[in-house]
Design a protein around this motif. Sequence first.
Motif, short mmCIF file in Angstrom:
data_model
loop_
_atom_site.label_atom_id
_atom_site.label_comp_id
_atom_site.label_asym_id
_atom_site.label_seq_id
_atom_site.Cartn_x
_atom_site.Cartn_y
_atom_site.Cartn_z
N GLY A 157 -8.85 7.24 10.62
CA GLY A 157 -9.19 8.64 10.89
C GLY A 157 -8.55 9.58 9.89
O GLY A 157 -9.15 10.57 9.47
N ALA A 158 -7.31 9.27 9.49
CA ALA A 158 -6.61 10.10 8.51
C ALA A 158 -7.31 10.04 7.15
O ALA A 158 -7.35 11.05 6.42
CB ALA A 158 -5.16 9.64 8.38
N LEU B 43 0.83 -1.21 0.00
CA LEU B 43 0.00 0.00 0.00
C LEU B 43 0.87 1.26 0.00
O LEU B 43 0.53 2.26 -0.64
CB LEU B 43 -0.93 -0.01 1.22
CG LEU B 43 -2.14 0.92 1.18
CD1 LEU B 43 -3.07 0.54 0.04
CD2 LEU B 43 -2.89 0.88 2.50
N ILE B 44 1.98 1.20 0.69
CA ILE B 44 2.90 2.35 0.71
C ILE B 44 3.49 2.56 -0.69
O ILE B 44 3.60 3.71 -1.16
CB ILE B 44 4.01 2.13 1.76
CG1 ILE B 44 3.41 2.20 3.17
CG2 ILE B 44 5.12 3.16 1.59
CD1 ILE B 44 4.40 1.88 4.28
N TYR B 45 3.90 1.48 -1.36
CA TYR B 45 4.41 1.61 -2.73
C TYR B 45 3.38 2.31 -3.61
O TYR B 45 3.70 3.23 -4.38
CB TYR B 45 4.72 0.23 -3.30
CG TYR B 45 5.93 -0.46 -2.74
CD1 TYR B 45 7.09 0.25 -2.43
CD2 TYR B 45 5.93 -1.84 -2.52
CE1 TYR B 45 8.21 -0.40 -1.91
CE2 TYR B 45 7.04 -2.50 -2.01
CZ TYR B 45 8.17 -1.77 -1.70
OH TYR B 45 9.27 -2.41 -1.19
N ILE B 46 2.13 1.86 -3.53
CA ILE B 46 1.08 2.42 -4.37
C ILE B 46 0.86 3.89 -4.06
O ILE B 46 0.67 4.73 -4.95
CB ILE B 46 -0.23 1.62 -4.18
CG1 ILE B 46 -0.10 0.22 -4.79
CG2 ILE B 46 -1.41 2.35 -4.80
CD1 ILE B 46 0.10 0.21 -6.30
N SER B 47 0.86 4.24 -2.77
CA SER B 47 0.62 5.63 -2.39
C SER B 47 1.69 6.57 -2.94
O SER B 47 1.40 7.72 -3.28
CB SER B 47 0.56 5.75 -0.86
OG SER B 47 1.85 5.59 -0.28
N LYS B 48 2.90 6.08 -3.06
CA LYS B 48 3.99 6.92 -3.56
C LYS B 48 3.98 7.04 -5.08
O LYS B 48 4.33 8.09 -5.62
CB LYS B 48 5.33 6.36 -3.09
CG LYS B 48 5.56 6.47 -1.59
CD LYS B 48 6.92 5.89 -1.20
CE LYS B 48 7.16 6.03 0.30
NZ LYS B 48 8.47 5.44 0.71
N GLY B 49 3.57 5.96 -5.76
CA GLY B 49 3.67 5.96 -7.22
C GLY B 49 2.40 6.32 -7.95
O GLY B 49 2.45 6.81 -9.08
N CYS B 50 1.23 6.08 -7.34
CA CYS B 50 -0.05 6.28 -8.04
C CYS B 50 -0.86 7.36 -7.32
O CYS B 50 -1.87 7.07 -6.66
CB CYS B 50 -0.83 4.96 -8.09
SG CYS B 50 0.09 3.59 -8.81
N ARG B 51 -0.46 8.58 -7.46
CA ARG B 51 -1.06 9.67 -6.69
C ARG B 51 -2.38 10.16 -7.28
O ARG B 51 -3.03 11.02 -6.68
CB ARG B 51 -0.07 10.82 -6.56
CG ARG B 51 1.16 10.43 -5.75
CD ARG B 51 2.18 11.55 -5.64
NE ARG B 51 3.32 11.13 -4.83
CZ ARG B 51 3.65 11.68 -3.66
NH1 ARG B 51 2.91 12.65 -3.14
NH2 ARG B 51 4.71 11.26 -2.99
N LYS C 16 -2.17 6.17 6.57
CA LYS C 16 -1.93 7.62 6.55
C LYS C 16 -1.23 8.04 5.26
O LYS C 16 -1.54 9.10 4.69
CB LYS C 16 -1.07 8.02 7.76
CG LYS C 16 -1.81 8.00 9.08
CD LYS C 16 -0.88 8.44 10.22
CE LYS C 16 -1.60 8.45 11.55
NZ LYS C 16 -0.70 8.85 12.68
N ALA C 17 -0.31 7.22 4.80
CA ALA C 17 0.42 7.55 3.57
C ALA C 17 -0.53 7.64 2.37
O ALA C 17 -0.42 8.55 1.55
CB ALA C 17 1.51 6.50 3.32
#
Length: 592
Positions: free
Chosen positions: A442-443, A381-389, A407-408
């Motif tokens: 919550g975020a 999920l972190i990888y996706i959040s950084k690459g697929c904004r 949160k990311a």
Amino acid sequence: MSDERQPSAASAPSFSSQVLENVLEIVLQFITSPRDRNACSLVCRCWNRIESLSRQHLSVGNLYSVNPTRAVTRFPYIQSLTLKGLPRSASFWSVPLGWGRFTAWAKALVAGLCAETVKKLVLKRITVSNSDLELIGRGLSSFCNLTLICCNGFGTPGLGSFVENCKQLRVLDLIKCHIDDNDDRALVDWISKFPETHNCLESLSFECVPYDVNINSLKSLIARSPNLRRLRVNPHISIGQLCHLLLWAPQLTHLGTGVLFTHGNENQEIEVKDVEAVFGSMKELIYLSWLSEIKLELLPAILPVCAQLSTLNMSRIVILAEQLKLVIRHCYNLQIFWALDTIGDEGLKAIATTCKDLWELRVLPLDNRKESEGSVSDQGLIYISKGCRKLRSIVYFCQLMTNVAIKAISVNCPDLTVFRLYIMDHHRLDYSTGDPMDEGFGAIVKNCKKLGCLAVSGFLTNRAFELFGKYGKTIRTLSIAVGGNSDLPWKYVLEGCQNLQKLEIRNSPFGDVDLLAGVGYFYNMRFVWLDSCRITVRGCREVARRLPNMVVETIEDAFGHILDDDDPVEKLCMYRSLAGVRDDAPEFVEIL
């Protein structure tokens, strides 16, 4: 002074009203949003009448919320109708087949004025019988478009009768439907029922039909359908047969391949270069899906179309990260991607590296048991959040998750409208810190200002629900599967989420006290659905007593009616209805 009579004051408004009606009818043609049109219909009686007569598209979120005859009488000239039955989450909760039936709507459509105008039907999670299909095929003179999603109750005899009688059929899409002919002797060669003169087909999807089809009839149908743009075949079509079919349809934009391997009874193996040549000729292909098995040696054959794909659906095949990388690195224009969790975090990293324009991602479980560890985690999920904004929708099944990862995604993808995170063991904490999952979810509601659909799971405390109520002002669908406090403050959610339309709760400490506390809010919702909670018959009966205009149904898998007030309720379905209590409830449903 002339005694010629002047127009009376009473006659002027009549002309003005006529002009206003003409102008209003023209203006309403440009208003397509159902919510906006509903608002227009509430202005006055005149606006209501004009809106009713000019409505072309009708969408009903619960087929039992209105009387079918009343609906088609109010909107006599509709051209398309979308009907929904069970809520989406019911697909995961093993509701017996047959909860909601289309029959009353089919009869109303055929008997109404709209029998001359209705062209399109979209039905979701509804029981549709063979006789229903025959009725609409014969009775709707202009009908040309049928899409059934997660429906059941029909078989090949109904399909055969429908395609034989619907002379102008352009679209027949059967998606994730449960099709079952109880007796093999009743099987009908429905593909051959298309009239030999039929040449206007634009879309044909039969992935879910579990039987062989007549390949020669299918080839003939495709060959005489120059406007065919979408074709999704079932696993009984081998790659060799598919290649022969595609030679007649290089204009396809959407393709569901069935299987990518050669059946044992074929004379020769299909080589990579043969498949590659066929795909290379499909210059307009933008959607590609696989259903089940794949011969990995054939994967390179689809490379010629990868760069033009906007949608890639691999959610039915087991594919590993290294195999995915061979394909995904060429799919740099991809916007929608579905896959099983077997691709692992490394597969998600490859997607994040290449697919910068991705706006929808679904990672589904190969094994959805809560004791399964799964193959993806918070790292993916972190990888996706950084690459697929540019992500707007994500559905993610996993076991290991952290607040940091959620949160990311909330910070890097603020345009999310759908966030559905399913931690399969709903008692799980943040595995890195041992904390509840409050801060992460919550975020999401705090940072994603456009969020309309939220599905949460894992161990939550009161803090999470407080945040949902404070920041979840745009949420319309909330699905909850959580472990945590037994006194979760649902009041925060019910008071704060003012636009909430659908509330789905499962495997939760939600009990009678919570149920009764929500009585003042349920009537404003389209659906309330509870499964495996702590509610009893007594609580459900009390809600039914306090809300006489709500239909309160209990669903028991054991098909037995519950009588004692202290008995637990397996599933509860509540919805508001202008039609009152329905008369076609199956035996596993008891209406309180």
